[in-house]
Design a protein around this motif. Structure first.
Motif, mmCIF file in Angstrom:
data_model
loop_
_atom_site.group_PDB
_atom_site.id
_atom_site.type_symbol
_atom_site.label_atom_id
_atom_site.label_comp_id
_atom_site.label_asym_id
_atom_site.label_seq_id
_atom_site.Cartn_x
_atom_site.Cartn_y
_atom_site.Cartn_z
ATOM 1 N N ILE A 116 -21.860 70.420 90.320
ATOM 2 C CA ILE A 116 -20.890 70.361 89.238
ATOM 3 C C ILE A 116 -20.819 68.929 88.733
ATOM 4 N N GLU A 117 -20.497 68.783 87.471
ATOM 5 C CA GLU A 117 -20.403 67.453 86.877
ATOM 6 C C GLU A 117 -18.949 67.002 86.901
ATOM 7 N N VAL A 118 -18.694 65.876 87.531
ATOM 8 C CA VAL A 118 -17.342 65.338 87.634
ATOM 9 C C VAL A 118 -17.226 64.176 86.659
ATOM 10 N N ARG A 119 -16.264 64.285 85.736
ATOM 11 C CA ARG A 119 -16.110 63.235 84.734
ATOM 12 C C ARG A 119 -14.889 62.365 84.995
ATOM 13 N N GLU A 120 -13.886 62.878 85.686
ATOM 14 C CA GLU A 120 -12.676 62.112 85.951
ATOM 15 C C GLU A 120 -12.398 62.119 87.439
ATOM 16 N N TYR A 121 -11.801 61.058 87.901
ATOM 17 C CA TYR A 121 -11.352 61.012 89.278
ATOM 18 C C TYR A 121 -10.235 59.996 89.398
ATOM 19 N N THR A 122 -9.439 60.138 90.435
ATOM 20 C CA THR A 122 -8.317 59.245 90.675
ATOM 21 C C THR A 122 -8.605 58.443 91.933
ATOM 22 N N VAL A 123 -8.288 57.173 91.880
ATOM 23 C CA VAL A 123 -8.515 56.296 93.019
ATOM 24 C C VAL A 123 -7.166 55.810 93.519
ATOM 25 N N ARG A 124 -6.974 55.872 94.814
ATOM 26 C CA ARG A 124 -5.727 55.364 95.385
ATOM 27 C C ARG A 124 -5.660 53.849 95.228
ATOM 28 N N ALA A 125 -4.445 53.342 95.167
ATOM 29 C CA ALA A 125 -4.260 51.893 95.061
ATOM 30 C C ALA A 125 -4.845 51.219 96.303
ATOM 31 N N HIS A 126 -5.515 50.123 96.099
ATOM 32 C CA HIS A 126 -6.129 49.408 97.215
ATOM 33 C C HIS A 126 -6.291 47.944 96.833
ATOM 34 N N LYS A 127 -6.629 47.144 97.803
ATOM 35 C CA LYS A 127 -6.887 45.727 97.565
ATOM 36 C C LYS A 127 -8.390 45.519 97.538
ATOM 37 N N ARG A 128 -8.808 44.607 96.687
ATOM 38 C CA ARG A 128 -10.223 44.324 96.573
ATOM 39 C C ARG A 128 -10.414 42.810 96.571
ATOM 40 N N GLU A 129 -11.413 42.354 97.254
ATOM 41 C CA GLU A 129 -11.705 40.922 97.305
ATOM 42 C C GLU A 129 -12.762 40.610 96.252
ATOM 43 N N ILE A 130 -12.450 39.655 95.385
ATOM 44 C CA ILE A 130 -13.440 39.239 94.402
ATOM 45 C C ILE A 130 -13.851 37.799 94.710
ATOM 46 N N HIS A 131 -15.065 37.498 94.409
ATOM 47 C CA HIS A 131 -15.600 36.165 94.692
ATOM 48 C C HIS A 131 -15.657 35.377 93.386
ATOM 49 N N THR A 132 -14.979 34.246 93.365
ATOM 50 C CA THR A 132 -14.964 33.416 92.169
ATOM 51 C C THR A 132 -15.794 32.159 92.392
ATOM 52 N N ARG A 133 -16.225 31.595 91.283
ATOM 53 C CA ARG A 133 -16.971 30.333 91.329
ATOM 54 C C ARG A 133 -16.343 29.365 90.342
ATOM 55 N N THR A 134 -16.445 28.100 90.640
ATOM 56 C CA THR A 134 -15.942 27.059 89.756
ATOM 57 C C THR A 134 -17.126 26.453 89.015
ATOM 58 N N PHE A 135 -17.046 26.470 87.685
ATOM 59 C CA PHE A 135 -18.124 25.947 86.852
ATOM 60 C C PHE A 135 -17.687 24.652 86.180
ATOM 61 N N ASN A 136 -18.563 23.675 86.155
ATOM 62 C CA ASN A 136 -18.387 22.450 85.387
ATOM 63 C C ASN A 136 -19.301 22.574 84.168
ATOM 64 N N PHE A 137 -18.727 22.485 82.971
ATOM 65 C CA PHE A 137 -19.518 22.699 81.767
ATOM 66 C C PHE A 137 -18.875 21.965 80.593
ATOM 67 N N VAL A 138 -19.561 21.952 79.473
ATOM 68 C CA VAL A 138 -19.056 21.345 78.240
ATOM 69 C C VAL A 138 -18.617 22.483 77.329
ATOM 70 N N CYS A 139 -17.372 22.417 76.877
ATOM 71 C CA CYS A 139 -16.798 23.461 76.016
ATOM 72 C C CYS A 139 -17.567 23.506 74.695
ATOM 73 N N LYS A 140 -17.859 24.717 74.237
ATOM 74 C CA LYS A 140 -18.622 24.904 73.012
ATOM 75 C C LYS A 140 -17.807 24.565 71.763
ATOM 76 N N GLN A 141 -16.474 24.668 71.854
ATOM 77 C CA GLN A 141 -15.630 24.440 70.680
ATOM 78 C C GLN A 141 -15.162 22.991 70.576
ATOM 79 N N CYS A 142 -14.522 22.484 71.636
ATOM 80 C CA CYS A 142 -13.973 21.119 71.563
ATOM 81 C C CYS A 142 -14.929 20.072 72.144
#
Length: 83
Positions: free
Chosen positions: A7-33
């Protein structure tokens, strides 16, 4: 004999949970200023500094009218009921 089917499932519900995301710090030159800046992100390398393009909250998904759950409403008949 039990049969199986696909069967094709198009919708589903996910219980609330915590998720760990990995961030990085970038040093760069702003394109506008064109100022040297530093910005923390979990996506690809940013192009603009926090002052030129501030972070925005995630967009809420809009559920179409025909897929929304019905909500309870109270109706006023306009007639005074006296007991």
């Amino acid at each position: 004999m039990p049969s199986s089917k696909i069967i094709e499932v198009r919708e589903y519900t996910v219980r609330a949970h915590k998720r760990e995301i990995h961030t990085r710090t970038f040093n760069f030159v702003c394109k506008q200023c064109e100022q040297s800046t530093q910005r923390e992100t979990f996506g690809p390398r940013p192009l603009y500094c926090e002052r030129c393009r501030p972070s925005q909250p995630p967009k809420k998904t809009v559920v179409p009218l025909h897929k929304r759950k019905p909500r309870a409403t109270t109706y006023d008949s306009g007639k005074g009921i006296a007991g």
